[in-house]
Scaffold this active site. Structure first.
Site, short mmCIF file in Angstrom:
data_model
loop_
_atom_site.label_atom_id
_atom_site.label_comp_id
_atom_site.label_asym_id
_atom_site.label_seq_id
_atom_site.Cartn_x
_atom_site.Cartn_y
_atom_site.Cartn_z
N HIS A 156 43.82 42.26 40.95
CA HIS A 156 42.64 42.51 40.57
C HIS A 156 43.11 43.68 39.84
O HIS A 156 43.67 44.90 41.05
CB HIS A 156 41.29 42.83 41.15
CG HIS A 156 40.59 43.08 40.38
ND1 HIS A 156 40.21 44.12 39.99
CD2 HIS A 156 38.88 42.54 40.35
CE1 HIS A 156 39.23 44.54 39.37
NE2 HIS A 156 37.69 43.19 39.99
N HIS A 161 41.47 39.94 33.74
CA HIS A 161 41.42 41.10 34.79
C HIS A 161 42.23 40.80 35.90
O HIS A 161 42.23 42.44 36.93
CB HIS A 161 40.32 42.49 34.51
CG HIS A 161 39.10 41.95 35.85
ND1 HIS A 161 38.48 41.12 34.90
CD2 HIS A 161 38.54 42.22 36.36
CE1 HIS A 161 37.50 40.53 36.19
NE2 HIS A 161 37.20 41.39 37.13
#
Length: 187
Positions: free
Chosen positions: A101, A86
């Protein structure tokens, strides 16, 4: 209803990509480019104290619009990856460290809905695909679908100029497309 929810209500995500191809755009070593098309949000308005407090660095949040592929925002080398796919860190040619992110709290998803396309220490060019993600899975897990793009190696000798703007607004916010300049780092 939070700011991100209000803006998100104006846009919808469409399409998926089975095998992403690289995007091409002109680059400069002092510039960070939009890694995805979407609506820009200042980090101080992100609903996360770590992000909004500047602990990840200086940059923008981008609410993705019409894409589920995250591309490299700089030429450089993949400096860090996560097991859960992620987030990714890139060391740019000019020494800029960029942290990207996907989503807020998405580490809890344990990698479900994320597919990383690159490994650590791999050289990348701006526009190379890095991660494919599932926006619906992020929302189904109860997380906000926002991409954080932050210059993480700022200090008192470094300035980050926010240049992300466009003539197109959604929800009163600029819509940037993949490859648009969003940050200029000056040392």
């Amino acid at each position: 209803m939070g700011l991100l929810s209000m803006i998100k209500g104006v846009i919808t995500s469409t399409g998926t990509s089975d095998k992403p191809i690289s995007a091409t755009f002109a680059t400069r070593p002092d510039t960070v480019y939009a890694p995805i098309t979407g609506v820009l949000v200042p980090l101080k308005e992100i609903n996360d104290t770590v992000v909004s407090g500047g602990l990840l660095g200086d940059g923008y949040g981008i609410l993705p619009f019409g894409s589920n592929v995250l591309y490299s925002p700089v030429n450089g080398r993949v400096a860090a990856t996560t097991v859960t796919n992620h987030a990714i860190g890139i060391l740019g040619e000019g020494g800029v460290e960029v942290l990207i992110h996907i989503g807020l709290g998405t580490v809890d998803m344990q990698g479900k809905g994320f597919s990383r396309l690159v490994e650590s220490n791999r050289s990348v060019k701006a526009g190379d695909p890095l991660i494919v993600f599932d926006p619906d899975a992020i929302e189904a897990a109860g997380h906000e679908n926002v991409v954080i793009v932050a210059v993480s190696n700022t200090d008192d000798k470094t300035s980050v100029d926010h240049v992300g703007e466009s003539g197109t607004l959604l929800g009163g916010r600029p819509l940037v497309k993949l490859g648009d300049p969003i940050l200029i780092v000056r040392k």
